[in-house]
Design a protein around this motif. Structure first.
Motif, PDB file in Angstrom:
ATOM      1  N   LEU A 190     -38.376  -0.998 -62.353  1.00 55.24           N
ATOM      2  CA  LEU A 190     -37.351  -0.007 -62.061  1.00 55.24           C
ATOM      3  C   LEU A 190     -37.070   0.000 -60.561  1.00 55.24           C
ATOM      4  O   LEU A 190     -37.966   0.272 -59.765  1.00 55.24           O
ATOM      5  CB  LEU A 190     -37.808   1.374 -62.531  1.00 55.24           C
ATOM      6  CG  LEU A 190     -36.915   2.562 -62.151  1.00 55.24           C
ATOM      7  CD1 LEU A 190     -35.503   2.380 -62.684  1.00 55.24           C
ATOM      8  CD2 LEU A 190     -37.532   3.868 -62.653  1.00 55.24           C
ATOM      9  N   LEU A 191     -35.835  -0.317 -60.195  1.00 56.61           N
ATOM     10  CA  LEU A 191     -35.399  -0.262 -58.807  1.00 56.61           C
ATOM     11  C   LEU A 191     -34.561   0.996 -58.623  1.00 56.61           C
ATOM     12  O   LEU A 191     -33.488   1.134 -59.231  1.00 56.61           O
ATOM     13  CB  LEU A 191     -34.583  -1.511 -58.456  1.00 56.61           C
ATOM     14  CG  LEU A 191     -34.012  -1.581 -57.037  1.00 56.61           C
ATOM     15  CD1 LEU A 191     -35.116  -1.524 -55.996  1.00 56.61           C
ATOM     16  CD2 LEU A 191     -33.163  -2.834 -56.850  1.00 56.61           C
ATOM     17  N   ILE A 206     -23.140  -7.778 -61.425  1.00 60.32           N
ATOM     18  CA  ILE A 206     -22.574  -6.441 -61.655  1.00 60.32           C
ATOM     19  C   ILE A 206     -21.345  -6.644 -62.531  1.00 60.32           C
ATOM     20  O   ILE A 206     -20.224  -6.767 -62.025  1.00 60.32           O
ATOM     21  CB  ILE A 206     -22.194  -5.742 -60.334  1.00 60.32           C
ATOM     22  CG1 ILE A 206     -23.361  -5.754 -59.344  1.00 60.32           C
ATOM     23  CG2 ILE A 206     -21.731  -4.305 -60.606  1.00 60.32           C
ATOM     24  CD1 ILE A 206     -22.986  -5.238 -57.967  1.00 60.32           C
ATOM     25  N   PRO A 207     -21.505  -6.709 -63.849  1.00 62.14           N
ATOM     26  CA  PRO A 207     -20.354  -6.969 -64.711  1.00 62.14           C
ATOM     27  C   PRO A 207     -19.349  -5.823 -64.696  1.00 62.14           C
ATOM     28  O   PRO A 207     -19.687  -4.675 -64.363  1.00 62.14           O
ATOM     29  CB  PRO A 207     -20.983  -7.115 -66.110  1.00 62.14           C
ATOM     30  CG  PRO A 207     -22.447  -7.298 -65.880  1.00 62.14           C
ATOM     31  CD  PRO A 207     -22.750  -6.600 -64.598  1.00 62.14           C
ATOM     32  N   GLY A 261     -28.231  -4.522 -64.991  1.00 60.55           N
ATOM     33  CA  GLY A 261     -28.325  -3.264 -65.712  1.00 60.55           C
ATOM     34  C   GLY A 261     -28.409  -2.084 -64.764  1.00 60.55           C
ATOM     35  O   GLY A 261     -29.211  -2.078 -63.830  1.00 60.55           O
ATOM     36  N   MET A 262     -27.535  -1.086 -65.010  1.00 62.70           N
ATOM     37  CA  MET A 262     -27.518   0.140 -64.221  1.00 62.70           C
ATOM     38  C   MET A 262     -27.574   1.326 -65.183  1.00 62.70           C
ATOM     39  O   MET A 262     -27.873   1.157 -66.369  1.00 62.70           O
ATOM     40  CB  MET A 262     -26.287   0.149 -63.311  1.00 62.70           C
ATOM     41  CG  MET A 262     -26.305  -1.008 -62.300  1.00 62.70           C
ATOM     42  SD  MET A 262     -24.976  -0.982 -61.063  1.00 62.70           S
ATOM     43  CE  MET A 262     -23.589  -1.521 -62.036  1.00 62.70           C
ATOM     44  N   SER A 263     -27.291   2.519 -64.690  1.00 63.88           N
ATOM     45  CA  SER A 263     -27.487   3.711 -65.512  1.00 63.88           C
ATOM     46  C   SER A 263     -26.733   3.636 -66.838  1.00 63.88           C
ATOM     47  O   SER A 263     -27.240   4.052 -67.877  1.00 63.88           O
ATOM     48  CB  SER A 263     -27.057   4.964 -64.740  1.00 63.88           C
ATOM     49  OG  SER A 263     -27.929   5.204 -63.648  1.00 63.88           O
ATOM     50  N   VAL A 308     -34.023  -3.420 -63.347  1.00 65.55           N
ATOM     51  CA  VAL A 308     -32.848  -2.589 -63.605  1.00 65.55           C
ATOM     52  C   VAL A 308     -32.627  -1.699 -62.395  1.00 65.55           C
ATOM     53  O   VAL A 308     -33.574  -1.152 -61.828  1.00 65.55           O
ATOM     54  CB  VAL A 308     -32.994  -1.760 -64.898  1.00 65.55           C
ATOM     55  CG1 VAL A 308     -32.937  -2.669 -66.120  1.00 65.55           C
ATOM     56  CG2 VAL A 308     -34.277  -0.944 -64.912  1.00 65.55           C
ATOM     57  N   ARG A 309     -31.372  -1.575 -61.974  1.00 67.94           N
ATOM     58  CA  ARG A 309     -31.009  -0.877 -60.744  1.00 67.94           C
ATOM     59  C   ARG A 309     -30.416   0.483 -61.116  1.00 67.94           C
ATOM     60  O   ARG A 309     -29.262   0.562 -61.524  1.00 67.94           O
ATOM     61  CB  ARG A 309     -30.014  -1.721 -59.938  1.00 67.94           C
ATOM     62  CG  ARG A 309     -30.468  -3.170 -59.706  1.00 67.94           C
ATOM     63  CD  ARG A 309     -29.471  -3.956 -58.860  1.00 67.94           C
ATOM     64  NE  ARG A 309     -28.120  -3.930 -59.390  1.00 67.94           N
ATOM     65  CZ  ARG A 309     -27.626  -4.807 -60.261  1.00 67.94           C
ATOM     66  NH1 ARG A 309     -28.386  -5.796 -60.719  1.00 67.94           N
ATOM     67  NH2 ARG A 309     -26.383  -4.708 -60.677  1.00 67.94           N
ATOM     68  N   ILE A 310     -31.191   1.544 -60.958  1.00 65.12           N
ATOM     69  CA  ILE A 310     -30.789   2.863 -61.445  1.00 65.12           C
ATOM     70  C   ILE A 310     -30.672   3.839 -60.279  1.00 65.12           C
ATOM     71  O   ILE A 310     -31.632   4.057 -59.542  1.00 65.12           O
ATOM     72  CB  ILE A 310     -31.802   3.405 -62.482  1.00 65.12           C
ATOM     73  CG1 ILE A 310     -32.067   2.368 -63.580  1.00 65.12           C
ATOM     74  CG2 ILE A 310     -31.292   4.723 -63.072  1.00 65.12           C
ATOM     75  CD1 ILE A 310     -30.861   1.978 -64.399  1.00 65.12           C
TER      76      ILE A 310
END
Length: 231
Positions: free
Chosen positions: A33-34, A165-166, A204-206, A220-222
């Motif tokens: 988790l980033l 970052i799609p 992957g983000m929030s 995953v960048r949250i």
């Protein structure tokens, strides 16, 4: 934001990671988790750190430098995840552990030359423009193999994997499409460059974390789901 809220949010995100990994047969320990902490005050990062968070991602260099000074007493692993101009590479080379947004060989060469010799190699992800959007940063799918091969030769960098970052997609099935493509590109690079670690998919983000994990995300960048909506 209240410290208690940050801790609660962190725990909810961690539970989502565990639940998603269970659903797709993955080890939760394989997903890092980033915490994306851009625009957040240093005290918010400190609250997350006390709750066990160690990896933080920053997008803006000057802001990140100020936080690094304010939080110098903490053992934080700093990730730079914003676009990087060539005249600002030295600060990243000297102060960060990871950079997720390399898409040009010129940037990579400067980072390698400016990385202090007493520091371990800088961990690098190549940012891929999976949707071929003109407004987005990232190397094209076609140019990726040549860039990866060149970056792998640089002495003070460690090519770890790929980042994307799609563009937003409305359904989980559609969200998985670019993530599956990025995972396939990483498998191809492993065959092309067998001596490299190539163990990282930063995706992957929030809003699309579950789809990314299902396709093999390792980071995953949250941001929003930990720190709340930005002002």
């Amino acid at each position: 934001m209240r410290k208690e809220t940050i801790v609660e949010n962190l725990n909810r995100v961690r539970e989502r990671i565990v639940t998603t990994c269970a659903a797709c047969g993955r080890d939760p320990g394989a997903v890092s988790l980033l915490a994306v902490s851009k625009t957040r005050p240093a005290e918010d990062l400190r609250a997350a750190y006390v709750a066990g968070q160690r990896h933080f991602g920053e997008n803006y260099l000057q802001e990140a430098q100020e936080k690094r000074q304010q939080l110098a007493d903490l053992d934080i692993c700093w990730h730079f995840i914003g676009p990087l101009q060539s005249n600002k590479t030295r600060a990243v080379a000297e102060g960060f552990h990871w950079l997720h947004t390399v898409d040009r060989l010129k940037i990579a060469r400067r980072l390698s030359a400016q990385r202090p010799p007493e520091m371990p190699p800088l961990n690098i992800c190549l940012q891929v423009n999976v949707d071929a959007e003109e407004s987005k940063s990232g190397v094209s799918v076609q140019a990726l193999p040549a860039l990866a091969a060149a970056v792998a030769e640089l002495p003070n960098l460690r090519l770890r994997g790929l980042m994307a970052i799609p563009a937003p997609r409305e359904s989980a099935a559609r969200q998985r499409e670019p993530f599956a493509q990025l995972a396939q590109l990483l498998r191809q690079l492993r065959n092309q460059l067998p001596g490299q670690p190539l163990d990282t998919l930063s995706m992957g983000m929030s809003g699309d974390m579950e789809a990314a994990i299902a396709c093999g995300a390792t980071i995953v960048r949250i941001g929003t789901d930990i720190f709340g909506a930005r002002n």
